[in-house]
Design an enzyme around this catalytic site. Structure first.
Site, PDB file in Angstrom:
ATOM      1  N   HIS A  85      11.723   3.534  -2.430  1.00  0.00           N
ATOM      2  CA  HIS A  85      11.377   4.526  -1.406  1.00  0.00           C
ATOM      3  C   HIS A  85      12.345   5.716  -1.475  1.00  0.00           C
ATOM      4  O   HIS A  85      11.939   6.867  -1.320  1.00  0.00           O
ATOM      5  CB  HIS A  85      11.440   3.904  -0.003  1.00  0.00           C
ATOM      6  CG  HIS A  85      10.556   2.704   0.171  1.00  0.00           C
ATOM      7  ND1 HIS A  85      11.052   1.456   0.461  1.00  0.00           N
ATOM      8  CD2 HIS A  85       9.213   2.560   0.081  1.00  0.00           C
ATOM      9  CE1 HIS A  85      10.048   0.595   0.559  1.00  0.00           C
ATOM     10  NE2 HIS A  85       8.920   1.234   0.325  1.00  0.00           N
ATOM     11  N   CYS A 118      -0.337 -10.597   1.438  1.00  0.00           N
ATOM     12  CA  CYS A 118      -0.720  -9.226   1.058  1.00  0.00           C
ATOM     13  C   CYS A 118      -1.553  -8.585   2.154  1.00  0.00           C
ATOM     14  O   CYS A 118      -1.728  -7.380   2.164  1.00  0.00           O
ATOM     15  CB  CYS A 118      -1.607  -9.189  -0.182  1.00  0.00           C
ATOM     16  SG  CYS A 118      -0.927  -9.908  -1.636  1.00  0.00           S
ATOM     17  N   CYS A 134      -5.357 -13.238   0.959  1.00  0.00           N
ATOM     18  CA  CYS A 134      -3.940 -13.616   0.870  1.00  0.00           C
ATOM     19  C   CYS A 134      -3.253 -13.084   2.124  1.00  0.00           C
ATOM     20  O   CYS A 134      -3.156 -11.869   2.303  1.00  0.00           O
ATOM     21  CB  CYS A 134      -3.275 -13.056  -0.370  1.00  0.00           C
ATOM     22  SG  CYS A 134      -1.469 -13.258  -0.313  1.00  0.00           S
ATOM     23  N   LYS A 140      16.132 -10.325  -4.175  1.00  0.00           N
ATOM     24  CA  LYS A 140      17.306 -11.049  -3.667  1.00  0.00           C
ATOM     25  C   LYS A 140      17.606 -12.244  -4.550  1.00  0.00           C
ATOM     26  O   LYS A 140      18.748 -12.520  -4.887  1.00  0.00           O
ATOM     27  CB  LYS A 140      17.039 -11.510  -2.235  1.00  0.00           C
ATOM     28  CG  LYS A 140      17.206 -10.390  -1.237  1.00  0.00           C
ATOM     29  CD  LYS A 140      17.510 -10.951   0.150  1.00  0.00           C
ATOM     30  CE  LYS A 140      17.477  -9.816   1.156  1.00  0.00           C
ATOM     31  NZ  LYS A 140      16.356  -9.877   2.080  1.00  0.00           N
ATOM     32  N   CYS A 181      -2.935 -15.895  -5.754  1.00  0.00           N
ATOM     33  CA  CYS A 181      -2.647 -14.473  -5.530  1.00  0.00           C
ATOM     34  C   CYS A 181      -1.717 -13.960  -6.631  1.00  0.00           C
ATOM     35  O   CYS A 181      -0.671 -14.560  -6.901  1.00  0.00           O
ATOM     36  CB  CYS A 181      -1.979 -14.303  -4.163  1.00  0.00           C
ATOM     37  SG  CYS A 181      -1.157 -12.719  -3.992  1.00  0.00           S
ATOM     38  N   HIS A 213      13.940   0.571   0.462  1.00  0.00           N
ATOM     39  CA  HIS A 213      14.733   0.203  -0.715  1.00  0.00           C
ATOM     40  C   HIS A 213      14.827   1.384  -1.677  1.00  0.00           C
ATOM     41  O   HIS A 213      14.396   2.497  -1.364  1.00  0.00           O
ATOM     42  CB  HIS A 213      14.154  -1.050  -1.376  1.00  0.00           C
ATOM     43  CG  HIS A 213      12.696  -0.936  -1.762  1.00  0.00           C
ATOM     44  ND1 HIS A 213      12.210   0.044  -2.593  1.00  0.00           N
ATOM     45  CD2 HIS A 213      11.623  -1.694  -1.411  1.00  0.00           C
ATOM     46  CE1 HIS A 213      10.912  -0.122  -2.764  1.00  0.00           C
ATOM     47  NE2 HIS A 213      10.519  -1.164  -2.035  1.00  0.00           N
ATOM     48  N   LYS A 220      12.215  -6.367 -11.766  1.00  0.00           N
ATOM     49  CA  LYS A 220      12.030  -5.972 -10.378  1.00  0.00           C
ATOM     50  C   LYS A 220      13.283  -6.370  -9.576  1.00  0.00           C
ATOM     51  O   LYS A 220      13.847  -7.432  -9.800  1.00  0.00           O
ATOM     52  CB  LYS A 220      10.810  -6.759  -9.857  1.00  0.00           C
ATOM     53  CG  LYS A 220      10.234  -6.229  -8.586  1.00  0.00           C
ATOM     54  CD  LYS A 220       8.919  -6.969  -8.322  1.00  0.00           C
ATOM     55  CE  LYS A 220       8.556  -6.803  -6.956  1.00  0.00           C
ATOM     56  NZ  LYS A 220       8.286  -6.920  -5.843  1.00  0.00           N
ATOM     57  N   HIS A 279       1.798 -13.189  -4.890  1.00  0.00           N
ATOM     58  CA  HIS A 279       2.574 -14.197  -4.166  1.00  0.00           C
ATOM     59  C   HIS A 279       2.416 -15.610  -4.706  1.00  0.00           C
ATOM     60  O   HIS A 279       3.098 -16.526  -4.229  1.00  0.00           O
ATOM     61  CB  HIS A 279       2.228 -14.160  -2.672  1.00  0.00           C
ATOM     62  CG  HIS A 279       2.563 -12.849  -2.037  1.00  0.00           C
ATOM     63  ND1 HIS A 279       1.637 -11.847  -1.848  1.00  0.00           N
ATOM     64  CD2 HIS A 279       3.744 -12.353  -1.606  1.00  0.00           C
ATOM     65  CE1 HIS A 279       2.230 -10.808  -1.309  1.00  0.00           C
ATOM     66  NE2 HIS A 279       3.504 -11.073  -1.151  1.00  0.00           N
TER      67      HIS A 279
HETATM   68  N1  MSP Z   1       1.896   1.941   3.572  1.00  0.00           N
HETATM   69  C1  MSP Z   1       1.445   1.973   2.225  1.00  0.00           C
HETATM   70  C2  MSP Z   1       1.168   3.372   1.746  1.00  0.00           C
HETATM   71  C3  MSP Z   1       0.162   4.104   2.559  1.00  0.00           C
HETATM   72  S1  MSP Z   1       0.104   5.790   2.123  1.00  0.00           S
HETATM   73  C4  MSP Z   1      -1.109   6.394   3.053  1.00  0.00           C
HETATM   74  C5  MSP Z   1       2.517   1.354   1.345  1.00  0.00           C
HETATM   75  N2  MSP Z   1       3.774   1.322   1.841  1.00  0.00           N
HETATM   76  S2  MSP Z   1       5.075   0.684   1.135  1.00  0.00           S
HETATM   77  O1  MSP Z   1       6.132   0.659   2.116  1.00  0.00           O
HETATM   78  O2  MSP Z   1       4.743  -0.538   0.477  1.00  0.00           O
HETATM   79  O3  MSP Z   1       5.605   1.752   0.105  1.00  0.00           O
HETATM   80  C6  MSP Z   1       4.888   2.053  -0.932  1.00  0.00           C
HETATM   81  C7  MSP Z   1       5.510   3.100  -1.809  1.00  0.00           C
HETATM   82  O4  MSP Z   1       6.758   2.686  -2.351  1.00  0.00           O
HETATM   83  C8  MSP Z   1       4.556   3.272  -2.957  1.00  0.00           C
HETATM   84  O5  MSP Z   1       4.508   4.607  -3.368  1.00  0.00           O
HETATM   85  C9  MSP Z   1       5.178   2.386  -3.979  1.00  0.00           C
HETATM   86  O6  MSP Z   1       4.792   2.712  -5.269  1.00  0.00           O
HETATM   87  C10 MSP Z   1       6.635   2.639  -3.744  1.00  0.00           C
HETATM   88  N3  MSP Z   1       7.434   1.597  -4.342  1.00  0.00           N
HETATM   89  C11 MSP Z   1       7.505   0.275  -3.998  1.00  0.00           C
HETATM   90  N4  MSP Z   1       8.367  -0.345  -4.866  1.00  0.00           N
HETATM   91  C12 MSP Z   1       8.850   0.552  -5.759  1.00  0.00           C
HETATM   92  C13 MSP Z   1       9.813   0.549  -6.772  1.00  0.00           C
HETATM   93  N5  MSP Z   1      10.472  -0.540  -7.129  1.00  0.00           N
HETATM   94  N6  MSP Z   1      10.094   1.729  -7.386  1.00  0.00           N
HETATM   95  C14 MSP Z   1       9.521   2.911  -7.016  1.00  0.00           C
HETATM   96  N7  MSP Z   1       8.622   2.955  -6.043  1.00  0.00           N
HETATM   97  C15 MSP Z   1       8.137   1.761  -5.523  1.00  0.00           C
HETATM   98  O7  MSP Z   1       2.198   0.952   0.246  1.00  0.00           O
END
Ligand code: MSP
Length: 477
Positions: free
Chosen positions: A23, A133, A130, A303, A147, A20, A300, A150
């Site tokens: 990322h 999570c 949970c 959907k 949680c 999203h 946040k 959730h």
């Molecule tokens: N797999 C673990 C990380 C392991 S690192 C060794 C994980 N993955 S995740 O797919 O959930 O992605 C996490 C990353 O995306 C985190 O850095 C998180 O802060 C970031 N984000 C998730 N939602 C976000 C926003 N809405 N905005 C910005 N970044 C956000 O956690």
């Protein structure tokens, strides 16, 4: 690692769903920092990313879509790569934690090192779990017994697990963070983790029964258990550069110059990861850059709220450079940021179509009309202001500086009107156009780490002394 090298990592993302905007933000931020280090600081750069595949979330998502885990992972990770290509993300290494050749040997090696230090022990774990999570919570962390993420009542689960002696490292980690040997940016996040360390760290569960995620990495000498995320996912930052498989590469790149992460995974990176490295006798990363969340209209994206803005949709409609522009110029790397379709369109029209795009057309139309040949195109050094801002990851400030220069040139054209001057005093008029083209060339160099495609397009037009055939950014109504 020598000072000539720069090693940057993004988190490795969970491939249970498509990526999203959050990322896309992390990756664009990493990419701009990496490109700046390469182009301006002339470093040899390595940019690592990857996917965190050995989790129950993936097993569930594969079941839900009726395909095998392998095929599910293939599809999702190729989607990750497509987004990166579409966004112009120039990463070097993509670690997949299901990679038995490149990732598993290092993860196993790490486990064995921690075990040899005496920091791994077996114990019964009773906790509030949970399943959404895939995490255990303490009573204190629950909100009204539910949680916090959730809103469901967690199950009481009892498991035989291996534990890692995180508590043992509280003091050492604190002193490394206080002294900035492990630098945490921004300061607010440093204080947040220091407060947590003041309360003390508890040992963490380090394995799960193998039945929970059958495809995960088996614990050495105990096939009934698989590694939990810590020793598996965090270790990707070192297995990706050769830990466990290629010592020369590992010594070249480790310790990382900076791990870029979001605020929700700070504790893992500022407590568990350094403790593991200390236990294994390995150097700590130099810095954690902790960014905030991207919200939409202050909330946040979800959907159910109907406020989700998908990065690929934006790229299709406005182009990757516009998405990069918004993420780098409008979102602070240190706080939560906001993106709505409206704010995006406003920035696009105002600063790209009317701003940069229009300026390029105006200057190069004059150049093509009034100059007989292209200007000599020596590659200039980047600006002091940008270098200073990028030292401290103030990417917004760097972008602000470039857009000030753009406004400055607009004002210059407005005031001097070279196209009129040229009719009465051709020499002076030409000098003014030359000045503008040179300044535009400087701007194009400054843009390169941030908007690489636009930068190269402008450089090319200047080399050919040609106006763009179509506007760089077409205005959207
Ligand atoms: N797999 C673990 C990380 C392991 S690192 C060794 C994980 N993955 S995740 O797919 O959930 O992605 C996490 C990353 O995306 C985190 O850095 C998180 O802060 C970031 N984000 C998730 N939602 C976000 C926003 N809405 N905005 C910005 N970044 C956000 O956690």
């Amino acid at each position: 690692m020598s000072d000539k090298n720069f090693y940057i990592t993004s988190p490795i993302f969970y491939p249970n769903a498509n990526l999203h905007m959050g990322h896309a933000y992390t990756m664009t931020l990493c990419d701009a920092i990496a490109r700046h280090q390469k182009l301006v600081n002339k470093k040899e750069v390595l940019f690592l990313t990857g996917s965190d595949e050995n989790t129950g979330k993936v097993v569930k998502a594969a079941e839900d879509s009726d395909v095998s885990v392998d095929i599910f992972l293939e599809n999702i990770t190729s989607g990750f790569r497509n987004l990166y290509t579409a966004l112009g993300i120039d990463y070097d290494i993509f670690v997949r934690t299901t990679d038995k050749e490149d990732h598993w040997p290092g993860a196993i090696d790490m486990w064995q090192k921690l075990s040899a230090t005496g920091d791994i022990y077996k114990s019964k774990y009773v906790g509030l779990y949970c399943p959404q999570c895939e995490a255990f919570y303490t009573e204190k962390e629950l909100i009204e017994g539910k949680c916090p993420l959730h809103g469901i009542v967690p199950e009481t689960l009892e498991e035989e697990n291996y534990f890692f002696k995180l508590s043992k490292y509280t003091g050492e980690i604190k002193s490394r963070i206080l002294s900035d040997e492990l630098k945490i940016s921004p300061e607010t996040r440093k204080n947040e983790i220091l407060a947590l360390l003041d309360r003390g760290l508890e040992d963490v569960s380090f394995s799960r029964p193998a039945s929970t995620v059958p495809h995960a990495i088996p614990v050495p000498n105990d096939p009934d258990q698989v590694m939990y995320v810590w020793c598996d996912a965090l270790t990707s930052y070192i297995t990706g550069v050769g830990f466990g498989t290629d010592d020369a590469a590992f010594n070249k790149w480790w310790p990382a110059s900076v791990h870029v992460i979001g605020k929700d995974i700070l504790r893992f990176h500022a407590a568990i990861w350094p403790a593991m490295l200390l236990s294994a006798g390995l150097p700590l990363p130099k810095e954690l850059l902790v960014h905030g969340f991207i919200l939409s209209g202050g909330q946040k994206m979800s959907k159910s709220r109907g406020n989700v803005v998908d990065p690929l949709d934006l790229i299709t409609e406005y182009g990757a450079e516009a998405v990069r522009y918004y993420l780098l110029a409008k979102i602070s790397p240190f706080e939560d940021g906001d993106l709505t379709l409206e704010s995006f369109k406003n920035a696009y029209n105002g600063e790209l179509a009317n701003g940069l795009g229009n300026l390029v057309s105006r200057i190069l139309t004059m150049a093509e009309t009034y100059l007989d040949k292209p200007i000599a195109g020596a590659k200039l050094a980047n600006s002091e202001e940008i270098s200073r801002a990028m030292e401290t990851h103030e990417v917004q400030k760097a972008m602000g500086h470039i857009w000030n220069e753009i406004s400055g040139l607009d004002a210059y054209i407005q005031m001097n009107q070279p196209f009129k001057v040229i009719k009465v005093d051709p020499e002076q008029g030409k000098d003014q156009v030359l000045f503008l083209v040179k300044k535009l060339q400087e701007i194009s160099f400054m843009l390169e780490p941030f908007l690489p495609e636009t930068s190269l397009k402008i450089q090319q037009l200047i080399r050919e002394n040609k106006k763009p055939e179509t506007p760089l950014f077409v205005r959207k109504d």
